[in-house]
Design a protein around this motif. Structure first.
Motif: not given
Length: 446
Positions: A301-311
């Motif tokens: 999910g990096h391409e969605y403004e770091y959505l995965g990192a946030s999760e």
């Protein structure tokens, strides 16, 4: 004079590694077969194989077949190295286009739907084509028009930044029915742009157009010729997963190392070097750091403004107070650089210098020493001055000390970011330097 018919962009067949089936750079392949010390050979022996595997998974949009298969492979590598793997599932947007084009009379060009995609339906959206410049200025009226936003030249990465977002917003505010943005960059190809992963960014359909395909439409916009934008397909949300590999020895002293794996296209040089270095560090740390607990985090999910990192920060990351060091291996870890003149484009046996190393200020002298002579990374910056990408999430969550890499190479977010763009030797060198950085930083907090 340069013979443009002969001196042009080299295809994969001209850049095959020795004995390889994937076009990793020839100079890097040669460098990777040079004699190594026993220590370095054991540490980075699988780097080139890991790069090949990563490339072979193809397109890696979050939650798609390539991303999921890549994540399962990386998780299996950590399991084999002795880590306990935990997956974290969440939903990400997706759109699979059946039609994505801009037409104007006989002119026709493929476009890239800007996520989160607002579909036009199969009938498309029609209106006069009106050019909007980088400041959001235009002539006449945009009411009912298709705005052709002519972005300034740059190595683009995201739609979030004001330089990209504001002229699009201005066009819709002035009454445009749809927007087509020309992603003017070094390759002439369309550049996919990161987006908000939680809601659509704009009030109407937005698409991206390659500058090499924009000429006829820019001409047509002068006289407000009628155009049609069609964005149709299947979209919504689908499951994707982050994961963490842990070695919990009960020491209460965690080392965290993270890397993203997803992206709009194959992402060979954008993501591949970070993934290969991450795997090399994980295999080494499992036995080489017996006095620390280990958390190796892989986000999608990096391409969605770091959505995965946030999760990941919410559930699978170790506690900041118990973490002695967080290292993030981001984009453009070791991408190839190029010679470029009109009609001439050749790969260089060197790494693209448009990469950055940001680190907690107290470790700047150490980083300067360890990365001396490595273009881009040789000039580390203080994390108190600049962070970017998923390192933002790490610093914002309170992890310190922390360090991370990020950058934008020539083919960043372009479909042609394939094996030709990878520098194997620089990937090895970088991985070895980050191993030494980890050792030195952990030694200061023992």
């Amino acid at each position: 004079m340069i013979d443009a018919s002969r001196r042009r962009f080299l295809g994969t067949s001209a850049l095959l590694s020795v004995g390889g089936a994937v076009g990793l750079s020839a100079s890097s392949a040669t460098a990777s077969t040079r004699p190594q010390t026993a220590t370095s050979a054991g540490f980075d022996a699988k780097v080139e194989d890991d790069l090949r595997r990563y490339v072979d998974f193809g397109i890696k949009q979050a939650g798609g077949e390539g991303d999921n298969a890549c994540g399962e492979w990386m998780a299996a590598e950590l399991t084999a190295a002795g880590y306990a793997v935990e997956r974290q599932y969440y939903d990400v947007p997706y759109f699979e286009a059946t039609a994505a084009e801009l037409t104007m009379g006989e002119a026709r060009a493929a476009v890239y739907p800007q996520p989160i995609v607002i579909s036009t339906g199969p009938q498309g959206v029609s209106g006069p084509l009106v050019r909007v410049d980088a400041r959001g200025a235009y002539a006449g009226s945009l009411e009912g028009a298709i705005a052709l936003v002519d972005l300034p030249f740059g190595r683009w990465s995201t739609m979030i930044i004001p330089a990209a977002r504001r002229p699009v917003e201005a066009a819709f505010a002035a009454g445009a029915r749809a927007v087509v943005a020309i992603t003017n960059g070094p390759t002439g190809k369309v550049i996919a742009l990161n987006a908000d992963g939680r809601k659509p960014m704009f009030s109407g359909p937005v698409a991206l157009l390659a500058p090499e395909d924009a000429g006829a439409f820019l001409t047509g916009a002068v006289t407000r010729q009628e155009a049609r934008l069609t964005l149709d397909g299947a979209g919504g949300h689908r499951p994707a997963f982050n994961f963490v590999g842990r070695v919990d020895r009960g020491k209460g002293r965690w080392l965290a190392v993270s890397t993203p794996r997803s992206g709009w296209f194959t992402c060979a040089a954008e993501r591949g070097g970070g993934v290969a270095a991450w795997l090399a560090l994980a295999r080494w740390a499992a036995k080489g750091l017996p006095d620390h607990d280990l958390a190796f985090v892989c986000n999608t999910g990096h391409e969605y403004e770091y959505l995965g990192a946030s999760e990941a920060m919410k559930k699978i990351a170790p506690p900041p107070a118990d973490t002695r060091f967080w290292l993030h291996l981001g984009a453009n870890f070791a991408a190839r650089d190029w010679h470029e003149l009109p009609g001439y484009l050749e790969p260089l046996p060197s790494v693209d210098s448009q990469r950055y190393l940001s680190i907690s200020p107290e470790f700047l002298p150490l980083a300067r020493s360890l990365f001396a002579g490595q273009p881009g990374h040789e000039a580390p910056v203080s994390s108190a001055v600049m962070t970017a990408g998923e390192l933002d999430e790490v610093v914002r969550a309170g992890y310190a000390p922390a360090a991370g890499t990020f950058g934008i190479h020539r083919y960043h977010h372009v479909a042609e970011d394939d094996a030709r763009c990878i520098d194997v030797a620089a990937t090895r060198t970088g991985a070895q330097s980050f191993r030494r950085l980890i050792e030195e930083v952990l030694a200061t907090s023992a």
